[in-house]
Design a protein around this motif. Structure first.
Motif, short mmCIF file in Angstrom:
data_model
loop_
_atom_site.label_atom_id
_atom_site.label_comp_id
_atom_site.label_asym_id
_atom_site.label_seq_id
_atom_site.Cartn_x
_atom_site.Cartn_y
_atom_site.Cartn_z
N ILE A 49 0.84 -1.20 0.00
CA ILE A 49 0.00 0.00 0.00
C ILE A 49 0.87 1.25 0.00
O ILE A 49 0.62 2.21 -0.74
CB ILE A 49 -0.95 -0.02 1.22
N ALA A 50 1.91 1.24 0.83
CA ALA A 50 2.82 2.39 0.89
C ALA A 50 3.50 2.63 -0.46
O ALA A 50 3.64 3.77 -0.90
CB ALA A 50 3.87 2.16 1.98
N ASN A 56 1.90 7.30 -6.57
CA ASN A 56 0.70 8.03 -7.02
C ASN A 56 -0.34 7.12 -7.65
O ASN A 56 -1.13 7.54 -8.51
CB ASN A 56 1.07 9.16 -7.98
N ARG A 57 -0.36 5.85 -7.22
CA ARG A 57 -1.39 4.92 -7.66
C ARG A 57 -2.45 4.84 -6.56
O ARG A 57 -2.60 3.84 -5.88
CB ARG A 57 -0.79 3.55 -7.96
N TRP A 100 -7.12 8.97 5.30
CA TRP A 100 -6.90 10.40 5.09
C TRP A 100 -5.61 10.64 4.31
O TRP A 100 -5.56 11.46 3.41
CB TRP A 100 -6.82 11.12 6.44
N MET A 101 -4.57 9.90 4.69
CA MET A 101 -3.29 10.05 4.00
C MET A 101 -3.38 9.59 2.55
O MET A 101 -2.84 10.25 1.65
CB MET A 101 -2.21 9.26 4.74
N PRO A 106 1.70 12.44 -1.96
CA PRO A 106 2.92 12.42 -1.15
C PRO A 106 3.80 13.64 -1.42
O PRO A 106 4.01 14.02 -2.57
CB PRO A 106 3.62 11.13 -1.60
N VAL A 107 4.27 14.26 -0.35
CA VAL A 107 5.16 15.42 -0.48
C VAL A 107 6.42 15.25 0.37
O VAL A 107 7.28 16.13 0.37
CB VAL A 107 4.44 16.72 -0.07
N ARG A 108 6.51 14.13 1.08
CA ARG A 108 7.69 13.86 1.91
C ARG A 108 8.35 12.58 1.42
O ARG A 108 7.97 12.01 0.41
CB ARG A 108 7.28 13.78 3.39
N SER A 109 9.33 12.10 2.17
CA SER A 109 10.11 10.94 1.74
C SER A 109 9.28 9.66 1.81
O SER A 109 8.32 9.55 2.58
CB SER A 109 11.35 10.79 2.62
#
Length: 219
Positions: A49-50, A56-57, A100-101, A106-109
């Protein structure tokens, strides 16, 4: 006082959860801290999942997460009789943290997002086991280890702040045994001083158990 650690393979089904709970219940007179890993292949599923999220899927990530959700809710359905609603409500709160995430970009590592997602596996498993033990009339208290184990922000291989963590365990965990026989908490995870989830690297659950045992002088 003793510290027990249960790995994911020992709680991957309703029958195995019942077996593990029987061990805990039979020894609860000794006062136990029980450190539990994520169930079965949950960590692997959350890793996928991560990866999907970071690539961006989003739809793939949400679909994979739905499978994780349903597998845990199914265990609650078949395992619990009295406490199923409370367990389900607690699980859904954890699910919401991830969902929510997953709806953001994603904008971080990658390592940051890995820890925010993968660390929830231990929250899911301990929620279910603690509610089952309570249903078996064990005096049990569920603890979010992220409130106790403080780490730096080296995501996926975080270092423990032993001064803060030792004080928390001594001041907040030890007194609970005046009322409870069993404390259920998570292995592998902690949190930064900004309440961001972190993981302790390979063999992190064993490390978590060792931290509690050392600070409380437990076996």
């Amino acid at each position: 006082m003793k510290v027990y650690k249960f790995g994911g393979a020992s709680i991957k089904s309703t029958e195995l959860i019942q077996n593990s709970a029987a061990i805990i219940s039979n020894d609860s007179h000794q006062k136990l801290i029980v450190v539990i890993s994520a169930m079965g292949k949950t960590t692997n599923a959350l890793e996928k999942i991560a990866e999907a999220y970071y690539e961006n899927r989003k739809e793939d990530a949400l679909k994979l997460f739905e499978q994780v959700k349903q597998s845990h809710l199914a265990i609650v359905k078949y395992l619990l009789v009295v406490n199923w609603k409370a367990a389900e409500d607690q699980l859904r709160d954890f699910f919401t943290e991830i969902e929510w995430m997953l709806h953001d970009k994603p904008v971080r590592s990658y390592d940051y997002y890995y820890d925010q997602i993968v660390c929830c596996g231990e929250l899911f498993s301990t929620c279910i086991v603690s509610h089952y033990l309570a249903e078996q009339k064990v005096k049990v208290k569920w603890i979010d280890v992220r409130d106790i184990v403080r780490t730096d922000n080296n995501f996926r291989d975080a270092a423990v702040d032993f001064i803060f963590t030792s004080a928390k365990i001594s001041e907040e965990i030890a007194p609970l045994f005046n009322e409870y026989d069993v404390i259920i908490t998570q292995g592998f995870i902690g949190a930064t001083d900004e309440n961001e989830s972190t993981s302790l690297g390979r063999e992190g659950s064993d490390y978590s158990a060792a931290i509690f045992a050392n600070i409380l002088n437990a076996d």
